[in-house]
Design an enzyme around this catalytic site. Structure first.
Site, PDB file in Angstrom:
ATOM      1  N   THR A 143       0.744  -1.181  -0.125  1.00 20.91           N
ATOM      2  CA  THR A 143      -0.034   0.064   0.180  1.00 20.91           C
ATOM      3  C   THR A 143       0.819   1.267  -0.085  1.00 20.91           C
ATOM      4  O   THR A 143       2.078   1.133  -0.001  1.00 20.91           O
ATOM      5  CB  THR A 143      -0.865   0.119   1.281  1.00 20.91           C
ATOM      6  OG1 THR A 143      -0.269   0.520   2.464  1.00 20.91           O
ATOM      7  CG2 THR A 143      -1.568  -1.048   1.431  1.00 20.91           C
ATOM      8  N   ARG A 144       0.117   2.283   0.005  1.00 21.95           N
ATOM      9  CA  ARG A 144       1.055   3.730   0.072  1.00 21.95           C
ATOM     10  C   ARG A 144       1.041   3.891   1.523  1.00 21.95           C
ATOM     11  O   ARG A 144       1.508   5.389   1.817  1.00 21.95           O
ATOM     12  CB  ARG A 144      -0.014   4.655  -0.742  1.00 21.95           C
ATOM     13  CG  ARG A 144       1.323   5.904  -1.115  1.00 21.95           C
ATOM     14  CD  ARG A 144       0.409   6.669  -2.304  1.00 21.95           C
ATOM     15  NE  ARG A 144      -0.983   6.857  -1.965  1.00 21.95           N
ATOM     16  CZ  ARG A 144      -1.257   7.919  -1.396  1.00 21.95           C
ATOM     17  NH1 ARG A 144      -0.621   8.883  -0.658  1.00 21.95           N
ATOM     18  NH2 ARG A 144      -2.496   8.120  -0.995  1.00 21.95           N
ATOM     19  N   LYS A 145       0.553   3.183   2.451  1.00 16.43           N
ATOM     20  CA  LYS A 145       0.718   3.540   3.988  1.00 16.43           C
ATOM     21  C   LYS A 145       2.146   3.370   4.454  1.00 16.43           C
ATOM     22  O   LYS A 145       2.371   2.340   5.212  1.00 16.43           O
ATOM     23  CB  LYS A 145      -0.419   2.856   4.642  1.00 16.43           C
ATOM     24  CG  LYS A 145      -1.696   3.071   4.070  1.00 16.43           C
ATOM     25  CD  LYS A 145      -2.912   2.163   4.770  1.00 16.43           C
ATOM     26  CE  LYS A 145      -4.332   2.454   4.300  1.00 16.43           C
ATOM     27  NZ  LYS A 145      -5.090   1.512   4.784  1.00 16.43           N
ATOM     28  N   THR A 146       3.123   3.918   3.901  1.00 16.58           N
ATOM     29  CA  THR A 146       4.357   3.757   4.356  1.00 16.58           C
ATOM     30  C   THR A 146       4.978   4.986   5.416  1.00 16.58           C
ATOM     31  O   THR A 146       4.354   5.956   5.605  1.00 16.58           O
ATOM     32  CB  THR A 146       5.272   3.941   3.156  1.00 16.58           C
ATOM     33  OG1 THR A 146       4.984   5.101   2.454  1.00 16.58           O
ATOM     34  CG2 THR A 146       5.190   2.632   2.201  1.00 16.58           C
ATOM     35  N   THR A 147       6.160   4.608   5.744  1.00 12.80           N
ATOM     36  CA  THR A 147       6.770   5.389   6.959  1.00 12.80           C
ATOM     37  C   THR A 147       7.150   6.930   6.111  1.00 12.80           C
ATOM     38  O   THR A 147       8.040   6.689   5.233  1.00 12.80           O
ATOM     39  CB  THR A 147       8.083   4.924   7.573  1.00 12.80           C
ATOM     40  OG1 THR A 147       7.610   3.560   8.069  1.00 12.80           O
ATOM     41  CG2 THR A 147       8.580   5.976   8.495  1.00 12.80           C
TER      42      THR A 147
END
Length: 280
Positions: A171-175
């Site tokens: 996903t684009r839910k990265t740090t």
């Protein structure tokens, strides 16, 4: 494990599979024999250097009193793996220590499964330089290896379950500030990185649909401002939205927050309409 015998730094070695024009008349490096893709080759060197500089500056924006006390006497340090998992993140570690004038020699290849306690790499350089890069390098190596390990386990479970879909994707839910490294970890672990940023793949999410007044309206508006070369994915919350997205011309239909049993129950009739649509 003994320290390696140090020759030239690894980044000065010729690329595997390349031919010098003298040994292959009329052939330059770009015409070399094809070799299997290497995940590290996905990473642009300027971006690696930029990230390494940013991480090092974050850790030492001003003085380094402890490092100054050690000076530049030559030392050799070993990187150890204390947990089982997939090794990933070597290019970032190389870039970090290269900024500090240190050399890294790897004992294990990128993507190897590690069983603790395992010696992973040796780092040679001045004492203050090695320790200046230690924390940034270990943070990066641990994080990327963790992502690769989780990705590899998810891919294995999908194969064991007989999943025949498009595979496991991230996903684009990265740090924040760490996206490239984490997406790279997905690739090393065998997963699909999906989209790297907002422009890499046009994705209409539920909030876009609500703001546009419906799926069809959102798809039409996005098509007017995006390139023909970009695929369009629509996040759908119901069977009705999935059908609307397919009929509106979405290239990919994402079933958002559905139980696997629900997806299997009604995914088959949606795939053929239109033919280019994909479900995952």
């Amino acid at each position: 494990m003994q320290p390696p015998s140090w020759g030239a730094p690894p980044w000065t070695l010729p690329l595997p599979g390349s031919f010098a024009p003298a040994s292959r008349p009329g052939w330059g490096p770009c015409q070399a024999m094809a070799s299997p893709p290497v995940p590290a080759h996905l990473l642009p060197p300027p971006r690696l250097c930029q990230l390494a500089r940013d991480w090092l500056l974050e850790d030492a924006p001003t003085f380094d009193p402890a490092g100054a006390a050690l000076g530049d006497r030559p030392v050799t340090a070993q990187i150890m793996a204390k947990s089982p998992g997939v090794l990933a993140g070597g290019p970032f570690v190389d870039a970090i220590f290269a900024q500090l004038g240190c050399a890294v020699q790897w004992a294990e290849p990128e993507g190897a499964w590690l069983t603790p306690v395992a010696g992973v790499a040796w780092v040679r350089g001045g004492a203050r330089a090695v320790l200046a890069g230690e924390r940034a390098a270990l943070n990066c190596l641990g994080r990327v290896s963790g992502v690769a390990t989780a990705a590899a386990r998810a891919c294995r479970r999908a194969r064991e379950a007989g999943w025949a879909g498009v595979g496991v994707a991230g996903t684009r839910k990265t740090t924040p500030g760490f996206r490239l490294a984490e997406k790279y970890g997905l690739v090393v672990g065998g997963a699909d990185p999906h989209r790297l940023d907002l422009g890499g793949l046009v994705m209409i999410k539920d909030n876009h649909v609500d703001a546009a007044g419906g799926v069809a309206q959102a798809v039409q508006a996005v098509r007017r401002v995006s390139s023909f070369s970009q695929k369009l994915e629509v996040e759908c919350r119901s069977l009705q939205e999935a059908l609307e997205a397919a009929e509106a011309g979405a290239d990919i239909v994402m079933l958002d927050n559905f139980a696997p049993e629900t997806k299997l129950h009604w995914s088959v009739p949606v795939i053929p309409s239109p033919p280019q649509s994909q479900l995952h």
